[in-house]
Motif scaffolding. Sequence first.
Motif, PDB file in Angstrom:
ATOM      1  N   GLU A 256       3.861  -4.948   5.845  1.00 48.81           N
ATOM      2  CA  GLU A 256       4.731  -5.867   6.584  1.00 48.81           C
ATOM      3  C   GLU A 256       5.003  -7.123   5.762  1.00 48.81           C
ATOM      4  O   GLU A 256       6.146  -7.599   5.687  1.00 48.81           O
ATOM      5  CB  GLU A 256       4.081  -6.242   7.918  1.00 48.81           C
ATOM      6  N   SER A 257       3.971  -7.666   5.121  1.00 44.47           N
ATOM      7  CA  SER A 257       4.153  -8.870   4.310  1.00 44.47           C
ATOM      8  C   SER A 257       5.110  -8.626   3.153  1.00 44.47           C
ATOM      9  O   SER A 257       6.022  -9.420   2.900  1.00 44.47           O
ATOM     10  CB  SER A 257       2.797  -9.351   3.773  1.00 44.47           C
ATOM     11  N   VAL A 258       4.904  -7.531   2.439  1.00 47.06           N
ATOM     12  CA  VAL A 258       5.768  -7.220   1.305  1.00 47.06           C
ATOM     13  C   VAL A 258       7.203  -7.003   1.776  1.00 47.06           C
ATOM     14  O   VAL A 258       8.166  -7.471   1.142  1.00 47.06           O
ATOM     15  CB  VAL A 258       5.231  -5.977   0.557  1.00 47.06           C
ATOM     16  N   LEU A 259       7.379  -6.324   2.901  1.00 50.61           N
ATOM     17  CA  LEU A 259       8.708  -6.051   3.425  1.00 50.61           C
ATOM     18  C   LEU A 259       9.452  -7.348   3.728  1.00 50.61           C
ATOM     19  O   LEU A 259      10.592  -7.551   3.285  1.00 50.61           O
ATOM     20  CB  LEU A 259       8.594  -5.184   4.682  1.00 50.61           C
ATOM     21  N   TYR A 260       8.832  -8.250   4.456  1.00 50.81           N
ATOM     22  CA  TYR A 260       9.493  -9.493   4.845  1.00 50.81           C
ATOM     23  C   TYR A 260       9.688 -10.429   3.661  1.00 50.81           C
ATOM     24  O   TYR A 260      10.770 -11.016   3.488  1.00 50.81           O
ATOM     25  CB  TYR A 260       8.688 -10.198   5.939  1.00 50.81           C
ATOM     26  N   LEU A 261       8.654 -10.598   2.842  1.00 49.46           N
ATOM     27  CA  LEU A 261       8.736 -11.576   1.762  1.00 49.46           C
ATOM     28  C   LEU A 261       9.754 -11.163   0.704  1.00 49.46           C
ATOM     29  O   LEU A 261      10.545 -11.992   0.237  1.00 49.46           O
ATOM     30  CB  LEU A 261       7.359 -11.782   1.133  1.00 49.46           C
ATOM     31  N   PHE A 262       9.755  -9.903   0.304  1.00 49.12           N
ATOM     32  CA  PHE A 262      10.713  -9.471  -0.718  1.00 49.12           C
ATOM     33  C   PHE A 262      12.144  -9.650  -0.242  1.00 49.12           C
ATOM     34  O   PHE A 262      13.012 -10.115  -0.991  1.00 49.12           O
ATOM     35  CB  PHE A 262      10.457  -7.999  -1.089  1.00 49.12           C
ATOM     36  N   ILE A 263      12.424  -9.273   0.979  1.00 51.80           N
ATOM     37  CA  ILE A 263      13.787  -9.379   1.487  1.00 51.80           C
ATOM     38  C   ILE A 263      14.192 -10.833   1.689  1.00 51.80           C
ATOM     39  O   ILE A 263      15.290 -11.256   1.302  1.00 51.80           O
ATOM     40  CB  ILE A 263      13.938  -8.579   2.796  1.00 51.80           C
ATOM     41  N   ASP A 264      13.299 -11.639   2.274  1.00 51.48           N
ATOM     42  CA  ASP A 264      13.669 -13.016   2.592  1.00 51.48           C
ATOM     43  C   ASP A 264      13.747 -13.911   1.361  1.00 51.48           C
ATOM     44  O   ASP A 264      14.551 -14.842   1.324  1.00 51.48           O
ATOM     45  CB  ASP A 264      12.675 -13.608   3.596  1.00 51.48           C
ATOM     46  N   ILE A 265      12.922 -13.661   0.356  1.00 46.26           N
ATOM     47  CA  ILE A 265      12.947 -14.514  -0.830  1.00 46.26           C
ATOM     48  C   ILE A 265      14.041 -14.081  -1.807  1.00 46.26           C
ATOM     49  O   ILE A 265      14.764 -14.918  -2.349  1.00 46.26           O
ATOM     50  CB  ILE A 265      11.578 -14.510  -1.537  1.00 46.26           C
ATOM     51  N   TRP A 266      14.197 -12.799  -2.014  1.00 44.51           N
ATOM     52  CA  TRP A 266      15.168 -12.336  -3.007  1.00 44.51           C
ATOM     53  C   TRP A 266      16.563 -12.123  -2.418  1.00 44.51           C
ATOM     54  O   TRP A 266      17.543 -12.634  -2.964  1.00 44.51           O
ATOM     55  CB  TRP A 266      14.676 -11.030  -3.638  1.00 44.51           C
ATOM     56  N   SER A 306       1.696   4.645  12.617  1.00 48.09           N
ATOM     57  CA  SER A 306       2.319   3.415  13.093  1.00 48.09           C
ATOM     58  C   SER A 306       3.212   2.778  12.039  1.00 48.09           C
ATOM     59  O   SER A 306       4.019   1.903  12.362  1.00 48.09           O
ATOM     60  CB  SER A 306       1.236   2.416  13.522  1.00 48.09           C
ATOM     61  N   MET A 307       3.102   3.208  10.765  1.00 47.84           N
ATOM     62  CA  MET A 307       3.976   2.664   9.729  1.00 47.84           C
ATOM     63  C   MET A 307       5.419   3.110   9.914  1.00 47.84           C
ATOM     64  O   MET A 307       6.344   2.525   9.340  1.00 47.84           O
ATOM     65  CB  MET A 307       3.480   3.063   8.333  1.00 47.84           C
ATOM     66  N   SER A 308       5.655   4.145  10.713  1.00 52.80           N
ATOM     67  CA  SER A 308       7.028   4.612  10.930  1.00 52.80           C
ATOM     68  C   SER A 308       7.893   3.521  11.539  1.00 52.80           C
ATOM     69  O   SER A 308       9.108   3.482  11.315  1.00 52.80           O
ATOM     70  CB  SER A 308       7.030   5.856  11.824  1.00 52.80           C
ATOM     71  N   VAL A 309       7.277   2.611  12.311  1.00 55.82           N
ATOM     72  CA  VAL A 309       8.046   1.510  12.898  1.00 55.82           C
ATOM     73  C   VAL A 309       8.543   0.576  11.807  1.00 55.82           C
ATOM     74  O   VAL A 309       9.692   0.131  11.820  1.00 55.82           O
ATOM     75  CB  VAL A 309       7.190   0.744  13.924  1.00 55.82           C
ATOM     76  N   LEU A 310       7.685   0.284  10.823  1.00 56.96           N
ATOM     77  CA  LEU A 310       8.112  -0.540   9.695  1.00 56.96           C
ATOM     78  C   LEU A 310       9.177   0.171   8.862  1.00 56.96           C
ATOM     79  O   LEU A 310      10.101  -0.466   8.354  1.00 56.96           O
ATOM     80  CB  LEU A 310       6.906  -0.877   8.819  1.00 56.96           C
ATOM     81  N   ARG A 311       9.047   1.477   8.745  1.00 56.86           N
ATOM     82  CA  ARG A 311      10.053   2.239   7.997  1.00 56.86           C
ATOM     83  C   ARG A 311      11.421   2.123   8.665  1.00 56.86           C
ATOM     84  O   ARG A 311      12.448   2.007   7.988  1.00 56.86           O
ATOM     85  CB  ARG A 311       9.646   3.709   7.898  1.00 56.86           C
ATOM     86  N   LYS A 312      11.449   2.138   9.980  1.00 56.78           N
ATOM     87  CA  LYS A 312      12.727   2.028  10.695  1.00 56.78           C
ATOM     88  C   LYS A 312      13.337   0.636  10.568  1.00 56.78           C
ATOM     89  O   LYS A 312      14.545   0.468  10.701  1.00 56.78           O
ATOM     90  CB  LYS A 312      12.525   2.380  12.167  1.00 56.78           C
ATOM     91  N   LEU A 313      12.502  -0.362  10.311  1.00 52.66           N
ATOM     92  CA  LEU A 313      13.002  -1.729  10.165  1.00 52.66           C
ATOM     93  C   LEU A 313      13.564  -2.005   8.773  1.00 52.66           C
ATOM     94  O   LEU A 313      14.383  -2.908   8.610  1.00 52.66           O
ATOM     95  CB  LEU A 313      11.869  -2.725  10.429  1.00 52.66           C
ATOM     96  N   ALA A 314      13.123  -1.251   7.764  1.00 49.30           N
ATOM     97  CA  ALA A 314      13.397  -1.600   6.368  1.00 49.30           C
ATOM     98  C   ALA A 314      14.888  -1.685   6.070  1.00 49.30           C
ATOM     99  O   ALA A 314      15.381  -2.703   5.557  1.00 49.30           O
ATOM    100  CB  ALA A 314      12.714  -0.590   5.439  1.00 49.30           C
ATOM    101  N   GLN A 315      15.644  -0.633   6.377  1.00 47.08           N
ATOM    102  CA  GLN A 315      17.061  -0.628   6.035  1.00 47.08           C
ATOM    103  C   GLN A 315      17.879  -1.636   6.840  1.00 47.08           C
ATOM    104  O   GLN A 315      18.715  -2.337   6.260  1.00 47.08           O
ATOM    105  CB  GLN A 315      17.632   0.784   6.162  1.00 47.08           C
ATOM    106  N   PRO A 316      17.682  -1.771   8.155  1.00 41.06           N
ATOM    107  CA  PRO A 316      18.429  -2.813   8.869  1.00 41.06           C
ATOM    108  C   PRO A 316      18.159  -4.214   8.335  1.00 41.06           C
ATOM    109  O   PRO A 316      19.077  -5.031   8.246  1.00 41.06           O
ATOM    110  CB  PRO A 316      17.942  -2.661  10.314  1.00 41.06           C
ATOM    111  N   MET A 317      16.920  -4.526   7.973  1.00 41.54           N
ATOM    112  CA  MET A 317      16.621  -5.834   7.406  1.00 41.54           C
ATOM    113  C   MET A 317      17.352  -6.040   6.083  1.00 41.54           C
ATOM    114  O   MET A 317      17.901  -7.115   5.819  1.00 41.54           O
ATOM    115  CB  MET A 317      15.109  -5.981   7.202  1.00 41.54           C
ATOM    116  N   MET A 318      17.374  -5.010   5.252  1.00 41.40           N
ATOM    117  CA  MET A 318      18.084  -5.104   3.974  1.00 41.40           C
ATOM    118  C   MET A 318      19.589  -5.214   4.198  1.00 41.40           C
ATOM    119  O   MET A 318      20.269  -6.031   3.555  1.00 41.40           O
ATOM    120  CB  MET A 318      17.760  -3.874   3.116  1.00 41.40           C
TER     121      MET A 318
END
Length: 751
Positions: A256-266, A306-318
């Motif tokens: 979760e941290s890597v997902l949010y930080l990479f997208i929000d910073i870069w 439970s990681m499948s929920v994070l997987r579903k978030l990845a592309q919409p966030m990007m």
Amino acid sequence: MMSLGNDGFFLSDILNYPLIPRCDEFSHIIERCSIKELHDLFPTLVNSIFGVPNTTGWGLRTVCRSLNQQEFDCLYNFFTPLGPMFRLCYRLLNEPFKFDVPIEMLPFSTSQVLHNGGYANFYSDMINIDPCRRQIVSLSLNAFDYFMLHFLLHGLSPIHIMYPGALAAHNGLWKTLYFTLTADYLCTFLPANPESVVMPTNICGSVKTTISVPIQPIQPNRSPKYLSLSAITHNFTTNATAIRSPDSFRQHWRTESVLYLFIDIWLRHNFDECRELPSSEFIRVVRILVKQLHAFGNSAELDNTSMSVLRKLAQPMMNAQMYSFLRCIISRWPLDSSFTTVLELWLSYIQPWRYTHPNNSMYVGGLQIPHRFEQFVMENIVSYTQILVQLLPRFERIDFSSIKNIMMLYRVLKVFGQGNLSELLRQSEQSMGSMHIGMMSTPNHKPHKYSDNFNASNLSLSYRSEQSLHNESYKHLFGMEVNDHLKHLVQKMIVFREIHAEHATKLERDLRNRRKGFFKYIKWLLIHDDDASSQQELEDSKKIPDILNNMLNAVSNIFDIDLPSPEEIMAHSSQYSWDESRSYEQSALMDMDKDVSDIFPSPTIMKKRVMEVQYMGDPALIPIRSSEMAFLVRFLHTVSTKLNEKFEREIDEVWNSNGILGQLSRQVLYPPMTVRSFDKTLGFSRELKQEIGARITFRLMASYRTFITLFCAYSLGSLIYESGLFGLLILIIIAFIYIVLSSFLNDPKSS
């Protein structure tokens, strides 16, 4: 200065060690020091690693394996996801330590989102608010997040400007340590394989706490011009609530941290707000991020954890950030060879079907786009159409005499010509038109099979009029305005197809003429190897007409336009003579009211430009060819360079002498010349000139042709005179006689 344990060492002393001893010493310190001592040294160590505030740090973005393998391997082992640095982070997680990051260190767009309160709930337990000013002043992060945040900020720093030596690594094909570590971190913490587990697994799960406040969806820093985020917002709200369970935190909080930080910073970073463009290295690491987010998100269907929920978030966030990011970068990036890097980033983003798990892949290149990705295309249509609309005028201005430039456009057309992608895009635009401005009219329009079952409500796209945000309207990819640009582009491709075909014929004829006659053949065989570059140019000129034919067919299939005949193009373009066309072009360029992209030179001008393209650098530094032995080229170049430096004055005197020695030297030495190069470090191309004198070069001896010639002479001597050395002696005598005759007949000084 802070002492470390009872060894009498100070942190500042260790930070001044050479790189390899420094890594070794810190590896020992991490294992033997107490938690309290590690807590005290951690921020200083991180600042030193990443050069906070304005240094290159430990060289993560300047060290390449191909240039310094020993330092590269040492640093890589220290920063690998299971190496000493991460062991330090995980040890600090055993205690509730927090490390503050001032809000000013974050990119302006990210800090603005935090100030405005539009941040995701991921940051809710991190923010520190000044009670007097009622503003966010810093973020309190655990050791893992603190290191990751500084790693990401390091990628945004303009090290290629602060340290010009990094420019070659960033703009070349070398992989820096930063590039390699980025790939490792993303593959480790955002695993594409649904069966993969983030290692190590025995990490304290109490680093975050369950939050009961409502989840706030991520919103773009600037409202997108065309993208409606209603569906994405719903997914964020639903799925983010699901991941706020203690079990998911214990297992997947690093993901979760890597997902949010990479997208929000870069991806949130707005390069319109800073003066400098990023390096090519940064574009390449963002491409790694995009590819891994696609692969990570595409595995959601196969993941039962439970990681499948994070997987579903990845592309919409990007998706919420990518269009603004790409449009900004593409609009400012210079149209040179480095533009290929930006182009590949965009093409990777708009092809999510390329990054699927083998067990979940249903796409074969050239076939229909899998049905599961049609929704992605429709929701992100602006990333397809508006970026291409933005690029077409630029492609009209590129120099089609270079195969690299042609390949850039070829890659784009190949992507848009695959499967049913163009049909999906056309149908999406037609549905938009029917909802907002009526069905648009396109030339040679043909009905598509998606007309009956296409649901316009699936589009996350709302048309904006010119009075909408930023006063920018949607430009239809299959509309009349783009069609006009395509006509110019098609015209240019057809003309250059004929030019390169003629140029290939001329080059082939010239190469044959060079080998006619005994002395010309001996010169070609023994003395000079100058036609190797012409041979490569001939191969390129033979390839280009076929590539242009494929591009023309792709344009016709994608946009349903009829291609004009070559006769029509030539009749339209050749109405000016060479002098008239040149004066017309110059006057048009001086007319500031006219768009440069509307100026289309005649075929005569284009042929002249192609013929005049030549290498302007030192012939001894031409890239190593396939007909040469690479190691021998480098060795002989080193030898000749040392000789030229040591005997520079003597070589110059011999070259300028008038006797027989001077005549002979002018046949075997490289002549004085003016070397031209282009400096692009300031953001624009600046021509540099350097005068170099006569010099020795042994590059001829590294050619396979030279070795074959020597072998044949040796073999003939063995067969005829029973002595291979005798055959080599005859060859040397023939070469010497040729040099002597050439010195009398072709001496450049006497002529």
